[in-house]
Scaffold this motif. Sequence first.
Motif, PDB file in Angstrom:
ATOM      1  N   LEU A  79       0.831  -1.200   0.000  1.00  0.00           N
ATOM      2  CA  LEU A  79       0.000   0.000   0.000  1.00  0.00           C
ATOM      3  C   LEU A  79       0.873   1.261   0.000  1.00  0.00           C
ATOM      4  N   ALA A  80       1.962   1.201   0.736  1.00  0.00           N
ATOM      5  CA  ALA A  80       2.895   2.328   0.778  1.00  0.00           C
ATOM      6  C   ALA A  80       3.520   2.554  -0.599  1.00  0.00           C
ATOM      7  N   GLU A  81       3.798   1.452  -1.286  1.00  0.00           N
ATOM      8  CA  GLU A  81       4.346   1.526  -2.643  1.00  0.00           C
ATOM      9  C   GLU A  81       3.352   2.204  -3.570  1.00  0.00           C
ATOM     10  N   GLU A  82       2.136   1.680  -3.528  1.00  0.00           N
ATOM     11  CA  GLU A  82       1.087   2.123  -4.429  1.00  0.00           C
ATOM     12  C   GLU A  82       0.770   3.607  -4.223  1.00  0.00           C
ATOM     13  N   SER A  83       0.775   4.032  -2.988  1.00  0.00           N
ATOM     14  CA  SER A  83       0.381   5.402  -2.663  1.00  0.00           C
ATOM     15  C   SER A  83       1.553   6.382  -2.748  1.00  0.00           C
ATOM     16  N   GLY A  84       2.757   5.861  -2.882  1.00  0.00           N
ATOM     17  CA  GLY A  84       3.920   6.743  -2.912  1.00  0.00           C
ATOM     18  C   GLY A  84       4.448   7.082  -1.528  1.00  0.00           C
ATOM     19  N   LEU A  85       3.715   6.654  -0.498  1.00  0.00           N
ATOM     20  CA  LEU A  85       4.157   6.936   0.876  1.00  0.00           C
ATOM     21  C   LEU A  85       5.461   6.225   1.197  1.00  0.00           C
ATOM     22  N   ILE A  86       5.817   5.253   0.366  1.00  0.00           N
ATOM     23  CA  ILE A  86       7.070   4.525   0.575  1.00  0.00           C
ATOM     24  C   ILE A  86       8.269   5.474   0.508  1.00  0.00           C
ATOM     25  N   LEU A  87       8.121   6.595  -0.185  1.00  0.00           N
ATOM     26  CA  LEU A  87       9.278   7.507  -0.307  1.00  0.00           C
ATOM     27  C   LEU A  87       9.649   8.129   1.043  1.00  0.00           C
ATOM     28  N   PRO A  88       8.703   8.822   1.713  1.00  0.00           N
ATOM     29  CA  PRO A  88       9.073   9.313   3.050  1.00  0.00           C
ATOM     30  C   PRO A  88       9.339   8.179   4.046  1.00  0.00           C
ATOM     31  N   ILE A  89       8.595   7.094   3.946  1.00  0.00           N
ATOM     32  CA  ILE A  89       8.829   5.959   4.862  1.00  0.00           C
ATOM     33  C   ILE A  89      10.230   5.392   4.633  1.00  0.00           C
ATOM     34  N   GLY A  90      10.599   5.283   3.387  1.00  0.00           N
ATOM     35  CA  GLY A  90      11.923   4.760   3.044  1.00  0.00           C
ATOM     36  C   GLY A  90      13.048   5.650   3.560  1.00  0.00           C
ATOM     37  N   ARG A  91      12.835   6.960   3.484  1.00  0.00           N
ATOM     38  CA  ARG A  91      13.851   7.887   4.010  1.00  0.00           C
ATOM     39  C   ARG A  91      13.983   7.727   5.518  1.00  0.00           C
ATOM     40  N   TRP A  92      12.828   7.579   6.175  1.00  0.00           N
ATOM     41  CA  TRP A  92      12.844   7.376   7.630  1.00  0.00           C
ATOM     42  C   TRP A  92      13.632   6.104   7.973  1.00  0.00           C
ATOM     43  N   THR A  93      13.339   5.039   7.214  1.00  0.00           N
ATOM     44  CA  THR A  93      13.972   3.742   7.475  1.00  0.00           C
ATOM     45  C   THR A  93      15.491   3.818   7.329  1.00  0.00           C
ATOM     46  N   LEU A  94      15.926   4.452   6.253  1.00  0.00           N
ATOM     47  CA  LEU A  94      17.375   4.577   6.020  1.00  0.00           C
ATOM     48  C   LEU A  94      18.047   5.317   7.165  1.00  0.00           C
ATOM     49  N   ARG A  95      17.441   6.445   7.527  1.00  0.00           N
ATOM     50  CA  ARG A  95      18.040   7.257   8.575  1.00  0.00           C
ATOM     51  C   ARG A  95      18.032   6.529   9.917  1.00  0.00           C
ATOM     52  N   GLU A  96      16.910   5.906  10.231  1.00  0.00           N
ATOM     53  CA  GLU A  96      16.763   5.192  11.508  1.00  0.00           C
ATOM     54  C   GLU A  96      17.778   4.043  11.595  1.00  0.00           C
ATOM     55  N   ALA A  97      17.945   3.304  10.499  1.00  0.00           N
ATOM     56  CA  ALA A  97      18.886   2.176  10.493  1.00  0.00           C
ATOM     57  C   ALA A  97      20.310   2.683  10.747  1.00  0.00           C
ATOM     58  N   CYS A  98      20.694   3.752  10.039  1.00  0.00           N
ATOM     59  CA  CYS A  98      22.051   4.291  10.200  1.00  0.00           C
ATOM     60  C   CYS A  98      22.238   4.858  11.607  1.00  0.00           C
ATOM     61  N   ASP A  99      21.203   5.558  12.098  1.00  0.00           N
ATOM     62  CA  ASP A  99      21.243   6.129  13.446  1.00  0.00           C
ATOM     63  C   ASP A  99      21.447   5.065  14.514  1.00  0.00           C
ATOM     64  N   ARG A 100      20.687   3.967  14.382  1.00  0.00           N
ATOM     65  CA  ARG A 100      20.779   2.881  15.369  1.00  0.00           C
ATOM     66  C   ARG A 100      22.181   2.311  15.416  1.00  0.00           C
ATOM     67  N   VAL A 101      22.760   2.084  14.237  1.00  0.00           N
ATOM     68  CA  VAL A 101      24.100   1.505  14.194  1.00  0.00           C
ATOM     69  C   VAL A 101      25.084   2.442  14.894  1.00  0.00           C
ATOM     70  N   MET A 102      24.910   3.748  14.674  1.00  0.00           N
ATOM     71  CA  MET A 102      25.805   4.709  15.324  1.00  0.00           C
ATOM     72  C   MET A 102      25.595   4.709  16.842  1.00  0.00           C
ATOM     73  N   SER A 103      24.347   4.563  17.299  1.00  0.00           N
ATOM     74  CA  SER A 103      24.163   4.543  18.766  1.00  0.00           C
ATOM     75  C   SER A 103      24.717   3.260  19.372  1.00  0.00           C
ATOM     76  N   TRP A 104      24.565   2.135  18.647  1.00  0.00           N
ATOM     77  CA  TRP A 104      25.176   0.910  19.178  1.00  0.00           C
ATOM     78  C   TRP A 104      26.685   1.074  19.292  1.00  0.00           C
ATOM     79  N   ARG A 105      27.245   1.702  18.270  1.00  0.00           N
ATOM     80  CA  ARG A 105      28.693   1.937  18.294  1.00  0.00           C
ATOM     81  C   ARG A 105      29.096   2.759  19.493  1.00  0.00           C
ATOM     82  N   ALA A 106      28.283   3.789  19.770  1.00  0.00           N
ATOM     83  CA  ALA A 106      28.595   4.671  20.895  1.00  0.00           C
ATOM     84  C   ALA A 106      28.617   3.889  22.204  1.00  0.00           C
ATOM     85  N   GLU A 107      27.870   2.765  22.218  1.00  0.00           N
ATOM     86  CA  GLU A 107      27.880   1.898  23.400  1.00  0.00           C
ATOM     87  C   GLU A 107      28.947   0.820  23.309  1.00  0.00           C
TER      88      GLU A 107
END
Length: 291
Positions: A79-107
């Motif tokens: 549904l996200a694909e079809e509606s185009g909402l995948i674009l902002p969702i995808g940006r969120w996902t990329l950023r969140e994934a990279c952010d998490r890895v950096m916070s794990w590193r900080a620990e």
Amino acid sequence: HAKQGGERRYAIFTPDMARRSLALLTMESDLRHALARDEFELHFQPKVRADLTLIGAEALIRWRHPEKGLINPGDFIPLAEESGLILPIGRWTLREACDRVMSWRAEGLTIPSVSVNVSPRQFQDQTLVETVRQILVETGLEPEALDLEITETVMTGDVEHAVGTLRALKDLGVTLSIDDFGTGYSSLNYLKTFPIDTLKIDQTFVRDVLHSGKDAAIVSTIIALARNLGFSVVAEGVEEIEQAEFLGSRDCQNFQGFLYSRPLPPAEFTTFLRTAKLETATPPDLVPSIA
Ligand code: C2E
Ligand code: MG
Ligand code: MG
Ligand code: MG
């Protein structure tokens, strides 16, 4: 979605269909607000070597719906694909994934690489490369630690555009995996020209690999293909040690599946990183190390 049509078309629009499309519309409207309401979460599933060293983790999105509870991506990504909402969702996902890895590193917890799924619509989007570049800069994750999983579907469209995008992504320094390999309709031809690092063997082949000669043959062939082309290979959906052993005997040493761990919410993945006792026979009590 009701199509333009005459009375006949209208007559076969049953109450059941009405309910379904209403449910879809409601879901789309909910999805539209989900980002602002911070309802998405990423779960992480380890990818491991045969010796149980951690080689990376795949970020898998979930939607914590206020009424419906946790929704799996299979039930809203289309549904996200079809509606185009995948674009902002995808940006969120990329950023969140990279952010998490950096916070794990900080620990002090290191993950060699994090994989993020990129859907066809995201891949077609002109801003993808710039988005990835920007997120890497903003989060500080080095490009080599980001892996993008794309499906063969992107190879069936505008091939020239696809090659251009893949090369631009590679130029950033990220790695590229073909997800669900062997289930698409694309020709093998693209493997010659596309700058790919890894083939992920689809879990449907892995599932019956011990009991179906045909699946065993397909799996063995995919592994050989990857080897001969200089790609690494990861098997998805590994649930039994015997499957891992079979794969290992065919020279696939990289695994992902419930045998090692289910996808885990961040807090549980932190615990996993700290104390991982991967539940396989050997070696015992192994703490993941950097690949
Ligand atoms: P995928 O990328 O092929 O991810 C693997 C799926 O297999 C995941 O399902 C994972 O939970 C599941 N899995 C892992 N190990 C096993 C196992 O041993 N046995 C079985 N039966 N299943 C296993 P999930 O999380 O429901 O994701 C489904 C699909 O949704 C993903 O398939 C991917 O195509 C898509 N997806 C997930 N997260 C994202 C995202 O952030 N963005 C986009 N565009 N798509 C996503
Ligand atoms: Mg994937
Ligand atoms: Mg897959
Ligand atoms: Mg899949």
